[in-house]
Design an enzyme around this catalytic site. Structure first.
Site, mmCIF file in Angstrom:
data_model
loop_
_atom_site.group_PDB
_atom_site.id
_atom_site.type_symbol
_atom_site.label_atom_id
_atom_site.label_comp_id
_atom_site.label_asym_id
_atom_site.label_seq_id
_atom_site.Cartn_x
_atom_site.Cartn_y
_atom_site.Cartn_z
ATOM 1 N N CYS A 1 85.584 56.788 103.345
ATOM 2 C CA CYS A 1 84.495 57.729 103.433
ATOM 3 C C CYS A 1 84.369 57.915 104.954
ATOM 4 O O CYS A 1 84.092 56.693 105.586
ATOM 5 C CB CYS A 1 83.348 57.218 102.890
ATOM 6 S SG CYS A 1 81.740 58.069 103.375
ATOM 7 N N CYS B 1 86.909 64.345 106.006
ATOM 8 C CA CYS B 1 85.872 63.995 104.809
ATOM 9 C C CYS B 1 86.766 63.958 103.852
ATOM 10 O O CYS B 1 87.409 64.894 103.485
ATOM 11 C CB CYS B 1 84.732 64.923 104.615
ATOM 12 S SG CYS B 1 83.896 64.298 103.100
ATOM 13 N N ASP C 1 83.543 54.944 98.374
ATOM 14 C CA ASP C 1 83.343 56.279 98.887
ATOM 15 C C ASP C 1 81.921 56.659 98.427
ATOM 16 O O ASP C 1 81.373 55.865 97.617
ATOM 17 C CB ASP C 1 84.280 57.258 98.275
ATOM 18 C CG ASP C 1 84.187 58.622 98.952
ATOM 19 O OD1 ASP C 1 84.286 58.737 100.127
ATOM 20 O OD2 ASP C 1 83.818 59.707 98.303
ATOM 21 N N SER C 2 81.511 57.619 99.272
ATOM 22 C CA SER C 2 79.973 58.342 98.716
ATOM 23 C C SER C 2 79.874 58.678 97.471
ATOM 24 O O SER C 2 79.077 59.162 96.955
ATOM 25 C CB SER C 2 79.622 59.129 99.833
ATOM 26 O OG SER C 2 80.526 60.253 99.877
ATOM 27 N N HIS D 1 86.652 64.318 100.594
ATOM 28 C CA HIS D 1 86.311 65.248 99.618
ATOM 29 C C HIS D 1 87.009 66.622 100.090
ATOM 30 O O HIS D 1 87.269 67.503 99.113
ATOM 31 C CB HIS D 1 84.674 65.615 99.564
ATOM 32 C CG HIS D 1 83.878 64.782 99.179
ATOM 33 N ND1 HIS D 1 83.468 63.373 99.626
ATOM 34 C CD2 HIS D 1 83.288 64.766 97.874
ATOM 35 C CE1 HIS D 1 82.910 62.705 98.833
ATOM 36 N NE2 HIS D 1 82.587 63.308 97.749
ATOM 37 N N GLU E 1 81.279 67.729 94.524
ATOM 38 C CA GLU E 1 80.907 66.704 93.538
ATOM 39 C C GLU E 1 80.377 67.586 92.384
ATOM 40 O O GLU E 1 80.165 66.961 91.203
ATOM 41 C CB GLU E 1 79.616 66.173 94.215
ATOM 42 C CG GLU E 1 79.971 65.067 95.354
ATOM 43 C CD GLU E 1 80.464 63.771 94.844
ATOM 44 O OE1 GLU E 1 79.955 63.483 93.520
ATOM 45 O OE2 GLU E 1 81.217 63.058 95.304
#
Length: 262
Positions: free
Chosen positions: A70, A181, A7-8, A183, A149
């Site tokens: 991702c 996404c 993942d990013s 996240h 994040e």
């Protein structure tokens, strides 16, 4: 051999949590590219390069398949890396789109994603391929990933940003929203709060787990015995910060977190 997840940043942990629950016998290697996160505003070429670097690292470690957890990396890099490696590589867009189509009663679907994912039109194409008459509205939410994040996804700041971002949907009619996404599920309580009552939220974790299980069974790659091998997490960023998030999200007491230089 373990299953690789990339993942990013930390968002893919929402997918990994589902995989851990569904496949307790399996070992996982996770790479989060925190040092270069977010990917949403990167060029397609950069995303392909970063994704390829992470998968090559997992290839060196020795994995039997890879999940690109991702959406932006799936949109831009999935086909590229699938042509290079001989182990299965899957993304999260097709499973999420399929679940949304199966869930929606009106075929009016909103996709919340990064700028890159929205520009790629990957969800639009996947949904229309499954439901020709579907109406799809893709909305870029560039501020969501940085909030997650930074670890402030439970605070009032997050609520305020979500409310402001979703205001443009107030005049639209829809019954299903894809969190496009990995996240974004961490912001789900606030997202749900600012959507019409009864709106169905779709995350890709469960659908992706279904796909992983199917591939493991099909190719006879599943681990049949419980091995005393703990999953390992790699980050290109700060391992101490990453470890705190793993402990919070996955309820792991002492996860193995290491720094990885790509």
């Amino acid at each position: 051999m373990p299953i690789g997840i990339i993942d990013s940043g930390v968002g893919g942990l929402t997918v990994m949590g589902e995989l851990l629950n569904r496949m307790p016998n399996e070992q996982f290697l996770y790479i989060g590219d925190d040092a270069r996160c977010p990917y949403g505003n990167r060029s397609p070429e950069e995303v392909v390069t970063f994704t390829s670097e992470m998968i090559e690292a997992l290839h060196r470690f020795g994995v039997k398949m890879v999940v690109i957890a991702c959406n932006t990396a799936t949109a831009f890099a999935l086909k590229h890396v699938q042509e290079i490696y001989d182990f299965p590589i899957i993304g999260v867009i097709e499973p999420g789109a399929r679940t949304a189509v199966e869930t929606s009663k009106t075929e009016r679907i909103v996709v919340l994603g990064t700028t890159g994912t929205v520009k790629s039109e990957a969800y639009d194409q996947a949904i229309i391929a499954m439901a020709n008459d579907a109406w799809v509205h893709a909305l870029a939410c560039p501020e969501f990933v940085p909030i997650v994040e930074r670890g402030v996804y439970k605070l009032e700041e997050a609520d305020r940003v979500v409310q402001q971002t979703l205001e443009v949907l107030s005049d639209e009619t829809f019954d299903t929203v894809i969190l496009g996404c990995t996240h974004f599920p961490l912001l789900a309580p606030f997202i749900r709060k600012h959507l019409p009552e009864g709106t169905q939220l779709i995350t890709s974790g469960s659908a992706t787990a279904d796909t992983v299980i199917h591939i493991l069974d099909q190719k006879q790659l599943q681990r049949t015995k419980i091995m005393d091998q703990q999953s390992t997490f790699y980050t290109t960023g700060n391992p101490d910060h990453f470890k705190l998030i793993v402990q919070d999200w996955l309820q792991c007491e002492d996860p193995i977190v290491k720094q990885l230089v790509l």
